[in-house]
Design an enzyme around this catalytic site. Structure first.
Site, mmCIF file in Angstrom:
data_model
loop_
_atom_site.group_PDB
_atom_site.id
_atom_site.type_symbol
_atom_site.label_atom_id
_atom_site.label_comp_id
_atom_site.label_asym_id
_atom_site.label_seq_id
_atom_site.Cartn_x
_atom_site.Cartn_y
_atom_site.Cartn_z
ATOM 1 N N HIS A 110 1.825 -8.900 -3.451
ATOM 2 C CA HIS A 110 0.762 -7.921 -3.173
ATOM 3 C C HIS A 110 1.440 -6.558 -3.035
ATOM 4 O O HIS A 110 1.789 -6.114 -1.945
ATOM 5 C CB HIS A 110 0.038 -8.293 -1.870
ATOM 6 C CG HIS A 110 -1.108 -7.378 -1.543
ATOM 7 N ND1 HIS A 110 -2.388 -7.587 -1.992
ATOM 8 C CD2 HIS A 110 -1.164 -6.238 -0.811
ATOM 9 C CE1 HIS A 110 -3.183 -6.626 -1.549
ATOM 10 N NE2 HIS A 110 -2.456 -5.782 -0.826
ATOM 11 N N ASP B 62 0.851 -1.203 0.000
ATOM 12 C CA ASP B 62 0.000 0.000 0.000
ATOM 13 C C ASP B 62 0.882 1.247 0.000
ATOM 14 O O ASP B 62 2.091 1.168 0.178
ATOM 15 C CB ASP B 62 -0.951 0.000 1.205
ATOM 16 C CG ASP B 62 -0.209 0.037 2.535
ATOM 17 O OD1 ASP B 62 0.801 -0.669 2.673
ATOM 18 O OD2 ASP B 62 -0.615 0.787 3.449
ATOM 19 N N GLU C 110 2.605 -10.127 0.597
ATOM 20 C CA GLU C 110 2.864 -8.690 0.528
ATOM 21 C C GLU C 110 4.363 -8.446 0.723
ATOM 22 O O GLU C 110 5.115 -9.366 1.091
ATOM 23 C CB GLU C 110 2.044 -7.916 1.576
ATOM 24 C CG GLU C 110 2.099 -6.401 1.351
ATOM 25 C CD GLU C 110 0.990 -5.598 2.041
ATOM 26 O OE1 GLU C 110 0.095 -6.188 2.673
ATOM 27 O OE2 GLU C 110 1.023 -4.356 1.927
#
Ligand code: 9MR
Ligand code: 9MR
Length: 592
Positions: free
Chosen positions: A517, A190, A571
């Protein structure tokens, strides 16, 4: 380029790697699923072990020089193991006697796998793992000159107009006040920036630096700062530290927990993200992690003229933060409670933590090392952890503080404090000894990965790399080879000698993650993911189960899903790469 001879030889030697099928193939030797090796490479002087899955069991295994076709070693398994997690039976093959550098093929039954022996096999990972931070920089253009054409991208998330979230409002900075908080690394897959994880990551990297400063200073990563007079390693870390400084409220010294969008962005490139970003609530954990990292940075960067000013600023910032935390010793980040009171709701990463003794211990210790002031020592002594040694992680920084004490201990601090260092050293060595006891019966000849509790969200870093770093400390403190060997066995595990056969760092090894991810890797239109990133790894918790395809296995050490939707196993994150970079750089320094 491979010679024709090599290709012909490979074709003659090799069979397909799908267990069960036995047809001849003409590709490289990449049977990573059945012949488990360190795919990055072995050191001439160190242990060289492979793990063979049942499909490839043979009475005799051999190592063949890939250039000449000469068989340089033959031997049978040294032992057989049965996994307590999967029941799988495996054989351990030891070809440590081969000490010549070169490219080899390990033959097992109808299968074959490339094996490299070279002088500094981990060096390329050490460089790649740090370069990954450059690729994850926010607020600046990523230039082709440094990243290559395919990973270049325009500046985004400038963060020059960030709003004070109502949870962070104060008299001088009411809700909606605009502040500037640019730069720093994206946290992970993110695009948000979190102080708890940033403090931990930079703190861990700076800690390792101090163990071998001349070696860490020798790396060049081809980043914009490469021409200056400061080591690239420190320049890259500074890129995040300078952002962190902007997260301190100048009025009271408290530090905002994170800079974030209210809810996660889609899988888009940074330049396509336009949501408003906020700084939210000041918290005790964020403020103390900030204080610790800044105090440590002030000592280290103070040695470089380019950073003299920063060094002073960092120390002042650390002191102010510490004072705020003393006045506000237990402000936890509770996102749900916060959302009941304030708008907009925030649903991004929490990095929540309810106990602050470890952060107080770390911050007070670092402030003591930076200033020599008794008040910080008194505080640190009050927070010395009572129990056994614990691995450093974002949620428990005791291990980092202990390491800090041992660095000082190594150079002989004042006698009054040496006693404390001795106690902490004893805890760390005990922990490492216990881990080493598992190696002789380990399925993968490693002090990591032998029990289900070694697997979970981020385990490859928080358990495996951190364990290796602890072993490196033990090695440094005792000069006993067994600890160095244990650390290297953790690297062997990470780079392919494990249950899935993955080399868990993108861009390295024969079989590596292709779909981490990570928003940039998914959205950039380039098939290969951004290189140099360690993925979280096998996680039987599978917290992403509802939104991603089924995992290939539920067995703890096989519960890894190379799918971009698998944020719980696949991730990437700065804290995980921090431990990887620290570990491989330090191993690269120690092994001759
Ligand atoms: O992309 C998000 C990742 O960075 C976080 O670690 C993870 C857990 O907080 O959440 C991811 O976002 C997912 C969200 O939580 C659930 N819906 C799908 C989102 C994207 O995969
Ligand atoms: O690393 C974090 C892990 O220990 C937690 O269990 C998990 C769920 O809270 O969150 C991880 O951190 C994520 C963060 O919240 C948001 N950015 C991505 C991080 C890595 O998955």
């Amino acid at each position: 380029m491979k010679s024709n001879l090599t290709i012909a030889l490979a074709a003659a030697l090799l069979t397909a790697c799908t267990p069960g099928k036995k047809e001849i193939v003409t590709t490289d030797a990449n049977c990573a699923d059945v012949i488990k090796v360190n795919q990055v490479g072995y050191y001439p002087s160190q242990e060289k072990v492979a793990v063979i899955e049942a499909d490839a069991f043979a009475d005799s295994y051999s190592l063949v020089n890939a250039q000449t076709g000469e068989t340089v070693w033959t031997g049978s398994a040294v032992r057989e193991t049965t996994s307590e997690m999967s029941g799988k039976v495996r054989q351990i093959v030891d070809f440590s006697s081969v000490k010549e550098t070169g490219s080899y093929v390990l033959k097992a039954g109808n299968y074959a796998m490339n094996v490299e022996i070279s002088e500094h096999p981990l060096r390329k990972v050490a460089v790649g793992a740090m370069k990954a931070f450059y690729l994850n920089r926010s607020g600046v253009e990523i230039l082709a000159e440094y990243a290559g054409e395919e990973y270049a991208r325009p500046a985004a998330h400038l963060d020059t107009e960030v709003l004070i979230h109502p949870s962070a409002a104060s008299k001088q900075r009411p809700e909606g006040t605009v502040i500037s908080s640019p730069f720093g690394w994206y946290d992970a897959g993110d695009f948000n920036k979190y102080i708890v994880n940033s403090g931990f990551s930079t703190g861990l990297m700076l800690m390792a630096y101090q163990m071998r400063p001349e070696h860490f200073a020798s790396y060049s990563y081809n980043i914009p700062e490469s021409g200056n007079a400061t080591p690239d390693y420190l320049d890259e870390i500074y890129f995040n530290l300078k952002w962190m400084l902007t997260m301190q409220d100048p009025n009271d010294g408290g530090v905002y927990h994170k800079l974030t969008v209210p809810s996660f962005e889609g899988f888009e490139m940074p330049a396509d993200c336009h949501k408003q970003r906020y700084v939210v609530q000041k918290t005790t954990a964020a403020t103390l992690d900030f204080a610790a990292a800044m105090a440590q940075a002030s000592r280290i960067y103070g040695q470089y003229e380019e950073y003299a000013e920063f060094s002073k600023t960092a120390l002042e910032a650390a002191k102010k933060a510490w004072l705020w935390a003393r006045k506000n010793p237990s402000i936890a980040y509770r996102q749900n409670e916060m959302n009941e009171k304030f708008d907009p709701d925030v649903t991004t990463g929490a990095y929540d933590d309810e106990s602050f003794g470890d952060e107080f211990f770390w911050a007070s210790s670092e402030l003591y090392f930076a200033t020599g002031k008794r008040q910080y020592l008194n505080f640190a002594e009050g927070f010395v952890p009572k129990g056994d040694y614990t691995l450093p992680s974002w949620g428990n920084v005791n291990g980092l503080a202990i390491m800090a004490w041992l660095i000082e201990g190594t150079y002989g601090f004042s006698p009054e404090t040496d006693l404390l260092a001795q106690r902490l050293q004893y805890k760390l060595i005990n922990y490492c000894d216990a881990c080493l006891e598992s190696v002789p019966s380990s399925c993968f000849q490693s002090p990591y990965g032998n029990t289900p509790s070694d697997f979970g969200w981020g385990c490859l870093s928080e358990m495996c790399c951190s364990r290796a770093l602890s072993m490196l400390f033990a090695y440094r403190l005792t000069s006993e080879d067994k600890y160095l060997k244990g650390a290297l066995q953790c690297a062997d595990y990470l780079f392919g000698r494990n249950a899935t056969g993955y080399c868990y760092v993108t861009g390295f090894g024969t079989k590596s993650p292709m779909h981490p991810h990570q928003r940039i890797s998914e959205a950039d239109g380039v098939e290969a993911p951004l290189p140099g990133f360690l993925v979280g790894g096998p996680n039987p918790g599978q917290q992403d189960r509802a939104t991603c395809p089924e995992y290939p296995s539920n067995v703890p050490d096989e519960s890894y899903n190379d799918h971009m939707a698998s944020y719980a196993s696949n991730e990437i994150a700065i804290n995980w790469n921090a431990a990887l970079a620290a570990m491989v750089s330090w191993l690269d320094a120690e092994i001759k």
